[in-house]
Motif scaffolding. Sequence first.
Motif, short mmCIF file in Angstrom:
data_model
loop_
_atom_site.label_atom_id
_atom_site.label_comp_id
_atom_site.label_asym_id
_atom_site.label_seq_id
_atom_site.Cartn_x
_atom_site.Cartn_y
_atom_site.Cartn_z
N SER A 1 0.83 -1.20 0.00
CA SER A 1 0.00 0.00 0.00
C SER A 1 0.86 1.26 0.00
CB SER A 1 -0.90 -0.01 1.24
OG SER A 1 -1.70 1.13 1.26
N GLY A 2 0.51 2.21 -0.86
CA GLY A 2 1.23 3.47 -0.96
C GLY A 2 2.31 3.47 -2.04
N LYS A 3 2.61 2.32 -2.59
CA LYS A 3 3.68 2.21 -3.58
C LYS A 3 3.14 2.52 -4.98
CE LYS A 3 7.55 -0.68 -4.49
NZ LYS A 3 8.29 -1.81 -4.00
N THR A 4 3.85 3.37 -5.70
CA THR A 4 3.51 3.67 -7.09
C THR A 4 4.11 2.58 -7.96
OG1 THR A 4 3.41 6.04 -6.66
CG2 THR A 4 3.69 5.37 -8.95
N ILE A 5 3.25 1.95 -8.77
CA ILE A 5 3.72 0.80 -9.54
C ILE A 5 3.62 0.97 -11.05
CG2 ILE A 5 3.26 -0.85 -7.69
CD1 ILE A 5 0.73 -1.68 -9.39
N GLY A 6 3.23 2.14 -11.51
CA GLY A 6 3.14 2.28 -12.96
C GLY A 6 2.87 3.69 -13.42
N SER A 7 3.13 3.88 -14.71
CA SER A 7 2.89 5.15 -15.37
C SER A 7 2.51 4.85 -16.81
CB SER A 7 4.16 6.01 -15.32
OG SER A 7 3.96 7.21 -16.01
N PHE A 8 1.34 5.33 -17.23
CA PHE A 8 0.83 5.04 -18.57
C PHE A 8 0.37 6.30 -19.26
CE2 PHE A 8 0.70 0.88 -16.76
CZ PHE A 8 0.82 0.00 -17.82
N LYS A 9 0.37 6.26 -20.60
CA LYS A 9 -0.21 7.32 -21.43
C LYS A 9 -1.20 6.67 -22.39
CE LYS A 9 3.40 10.75 -21.39
NZ LYS A 9 3.78 11.93 -22.06
N TYR B 1 -3.37 1.75 -23.62
CA TYR B 1 -2.42 2.59 -22.89
C TYR B 1 -1.06 1.91 -22.92
CZ TYR B 1 -6.77 4.58 -21.26
OH TYR B 1 -8.01 5.17 -21.22
N THR B 2 0.00 2.72 -22.94
CA THR B 2 1.36 2.18 -22.90
C THR B 2 2.17 2.93 -21.85
OG1 THR B 2 2.08 3.68 -24.65
CG2 THR B 2 1.34 1.49 -25.34
N GLY B 3 3.19 2.26 -21.33
CA GLY B 3 4.05 2.90 -20.34
C GLY B 3 4.92 1.87 -19.64
N THR B 4 5.03 2.01 -18.33
CA THR B 4 5.83 1.08 -17.55
C THR B 4 5.02 0.58 -16.37
OG1 THR B 4 6.77 2.87 -16.22
CG2 THR B 4 8.03 2.17 -18.16
N TYR C 1 8.93 -3.07 -15.98
CA TYR C 1 8.78 -3.67 -17.29
C TYR C 1 8.06 -2.71 -18.22
CZ TYR C 1 9.69 -7.83 -14.52
OH TYR C 1 10.25 -8.74 -13.67
N SER C 2 8.21 -2.94 -19.51
CA SER C 2 7.42 -2.23 -20.50
C SER C 2 5.98 -2.66 -20.27
CB SER C 2 7.90 -2.64 -21.90
OG SER C 2 7.05 -2.13 -22.87
N GLY C 3 5.08 -1.70 -20.19
CA GLY C 3 3.70 -2.04 -19.87
C GLY C 3 2.72 -1.64 -20.93
N LYS C 4 1.61 -2.37 -20.94
CA LYS C 4 0.50 -2.00 -21.80
C LYS C 4 -0.78 -2.38 -21.09
CE LYS C 4 1.16 -6.19 -24.55
NZ LYS C 4 1.40 -6.72 -25.88
N ALA C 5 -1.83 -1.67 -21.41
CA ALA C 5 -3.12 -1.92 -20.80
C ALA C 5 -4.20 -1.72 -21.85
CB ALA C 5 -3.36 -0.96 -19.63
N THR C 6 -5.25 -2.55 -21.75
CA THR C 6 -6.39 -2.44 -22.64
C THR C 6 -7.65 -2.42 -21.80
OG1 THR C 6 -5.19 -3.67 -24.35
CG2 THR C 6 -7.58 -3.47 -24.61
N LEU C 7 -8.45 -1.40 -22.00
CA LEU C 7 -9.69 -1.22 -21.25
C LEU C 7 -10.85 -1.78 -22.05
CD1 LEU C 7 -11.02 0.12 -18.76
CD2 LEU C 7 -11.25 2.16 -20.15
N SER C 8 -11.65 -2.63 -21.40
CA SER C 8 -12.83 -3.20 -22.03
C SER C 8 -13.96 -3.20 -21.01
CB SER C 8 -12.54 -4.62 -22.51
OG SER C 8 -13.70 -5.20 -23.08
N GLY C 9 -14.84 -2.21 -21.09
CA GLY C 9 -15.92 -2.08 -20.12
C GLY C 9 -15.35 -1.80 -18.74
N SER D 1 -0.49 -5.71 -18.74
CA SER D 1 0.60 -6.60 -19.14
C SER D 1 1.93 -5.92 -18.90
CB SER D 1 0.50 -6.96 -20.63
OG SER D 1 -0.70 -7.63 -20.91
N GLY D 2 2.90 -6.72 -18.43
CA GLY D 2 4.28 -6.28 -18.30
C GLY D 2 5.10 -7.17 -19.21
N CYS D 3 5.95 -6.55 -20.05
CA CYS D 3 6.66 -7.31 -21.07
C CYS D 3 8.17 -7.05 -21.04
CB CYS D 3 6.14 -6.93 -22.45
SG CYS D 3 4.36 -7.13 -22.65
#
Length: 113
Positions: free
Chosen positions: A54-62, A69-72, A82-90, A96-98
Amino acid sequence: MFRKVSLALAATLIVASAAWADPIEGNWKTQAGSTAAIAGSDTFSITLKSGKYSGKTIGSFKAAGDNKYTGTITDPETDKTYSGKATLSGASLKMSGCVLGGLICKSQTWHKL
């Protein structure tokens, strides 16, 4: 009269700002059961709000368009980023971390609270 107009304008702005909020913003239940908060405007920061980290920042996306969305993304247990990506569906967000340019990815699905 001025007061009524001011109150009406303020109410309109509040409703409009909620409508302009990006759909990724808000609180999400992670696959591990923790709550993560995503907030921002151009860059979205992901912070764990409950659980062991709790309180830890774990990512940054645009935003990358089309609810993507892409980021880390950082594994809070190992502190590896890791290189990150996210897909919103509803009300679901596939995170994902890659590594190796996206050849090897680990994914999980979060749900909007």
